[in-house]
Design a protein around this motif. Structure first.
Motif, short mmCIF file in Angstrom:
data_model
loop_
_atom_site.label_atom_id
_atom_site.label_comp_id
_atom_site.label_asym_id
_atom_site.label_seq_id
_atom_site.Cartn_x
_atom_site.Cartn_y
_atom_site.Cartn_z
N VAL A 1 0.86 -1.39 -0.23
CA VAL A 1 0.18 -0.04 -0.19
C VAL A 1 0.68 0.97 0.22
N ALA B 1 -7.05 -0.89 2.98
CA ALA B 1 -7.75 -1.16 1.23
C ALA B 1 -8.02 0.21 1.20
N GLY B 2 -8.60 0.98 1.76
CA GLY B 2 -8.61 2.64 1.31
C GLY B 2 -7.16 3.70 0.52
N GLY C 1 -4.81 1.86 -0.74
CA GLY C 1 -4.75 1.39 -2.32
C GLY C 1 -5.61 1.84 -3.19
N LEU C 2 -6.70 1.60 -3.02
CA LEU C 2 -7.22 1.60 -3.72
C LEU C 2 -7.19 3.25 -3.91
N LEU C 3 -7.30 4.33 -3.34
CA LEU C 3 -7.52 6.10 -3.40
C LEU C 3 -6.44 6.23 -4.23
N GLY D 1 -3.79 4.00 -5.54
CA GLY D 1 -3.17 3.62 -6.54
C GLY D 1 -4.55 3.70 -8.34
N GLY D 2 -5.74 3.61 -7.50
CA GLY D 2 -6.86 4.42 -8.57
C GLY D 2 -6.31 5.56 -9.22
#
Length: 288
Positions: free
Chosen positions: A184, A267-268, A270-272, A274-275
């Motif tokens: 992350v 997870a937040g 990583g998604l924020l 990474g996306g």
């Protein structure tokens, strides 16, 4: 890029891109020098733990034994050596190549930037995971050779006592969570590298992120008397750096239900990041 080029891109297997990025990574002298990080860092951290034992009660979780040396040693190095390694790899693999024009050359070979970035992220992460595995093996060996081996020893946050075999499973779980946290953090550094137009800028932004992730939770401690323990801990472990430093052990002890909270925070992030990074490179890919 034209439709014909897009069709060529789709025809290039991702495994080939990943292999090329892995080879490109190892061509850098700095990366080859970093390959020695694990044994050197393990030696430094275990030497520190050995000297620290002289001032600690053997009944404390911080007292180093053959069983908990891998965790104690990693806790000392995770937010410094391994996090710093991530920042350097992101700067070398992304910012430096973009500045020097190497990424443009990749595009001319009909390889999309998002695919390249994902391959670079995986390559850098695999490199650090190899270092993490070597670090684990080195600290296990040094723990067996140089530290006391009691029948049982205590875990952090009053999570009970374990034997050496039970502690080995705990160590593996701790290292597994560390790998997730590092992945992350690497996504965050790739986002920073995508924004930085120079290696100096990317390095400065990365160090700034680490400092902010450390300073804000420390400032929060002044307001601890005003907050409930559960609320305070959740705010405290909203920092990625604090999850690496103390949150992994808290997750394994499931302190105040932090297991799911910290997983959600990871997870937040990583998604924020990474996306957002993929979106940035898609825009640049289309523009180029």
């Amino acid at each position: 890029m034209s439709l014909l080029v897009r069709e060529q891109v789709d025809g290039i297997g991702f495994a080939r891109i990943l292999e090329a990025e892995w080879k490109r990574l190892w061509k850098r002298r700095a990366v080859r020098w970093m390959a020695w990080t694990a044994p050197v860092a393990a030696l430094v951290s275990t030497k520190y733990l050995f000297s620290q034992n002289t001032t600690l009660d053997p009944g404390l979780p911080e007292y180093a034994t053959a069983g908990n040396v891998p965790v104690l040693a990693l806790a000392e190095m995770l937010i410094t050596v391994f996090s710093g390694m991530m920042l350097i790899l992101a700067g070398l693999s992304v910012t430096e190549e973009y500045r020097s024009g190497q990424l443009r050359m990749s595009m001319l070979r009909a390889v999309s930037l998002p695919k390249i970035m994902i391959a670079k992220w995986i390559s850098c992460l695999v490199f650090v995971l190899i270092q993490l595995a070597l670090y684990f093996l080195c600290t296990v060996a040094m723990g067996r050779l140089a530290f006391p081996d009691p029948a049982t020893y205590p875990l952090f946050y009053d999570a009970g006592t374990v034997s050496y075999a039970e502690g080995l499973l705990y160590n593996l779980a701790y290292y597994g969570l560390s790998a997730v946290a590092l992945g992350v953090l690497l996504a965050v550094f790739f986002w920073i590298a995508a924004l930085g137009r120079s290696s100096t800028a990317a390095l400065g932004l990365g160090i700034g992120f680490l400092l902010l992730s450390y300073v804000l939770p420390i400032m929060l401690t002044y307001f601890r008397p005003l907050l409930e323990a559960k609320v305070y801990l959740r705010l405290y472990f909203s920092s990625l750096l604090m999850i690496e430093w103390e949150g992994l052990a808290a997750m394994l002890a499931n302190l105040h239900g932090l297991q799911y909270w910290n997983i959600g925070i990871l997870a937040g992030y990583g998604l924020l990041f990474g996306g957002t990074t993929v979106w940035i490179w898609r825009r640049r890919d289309s523009f180029e």
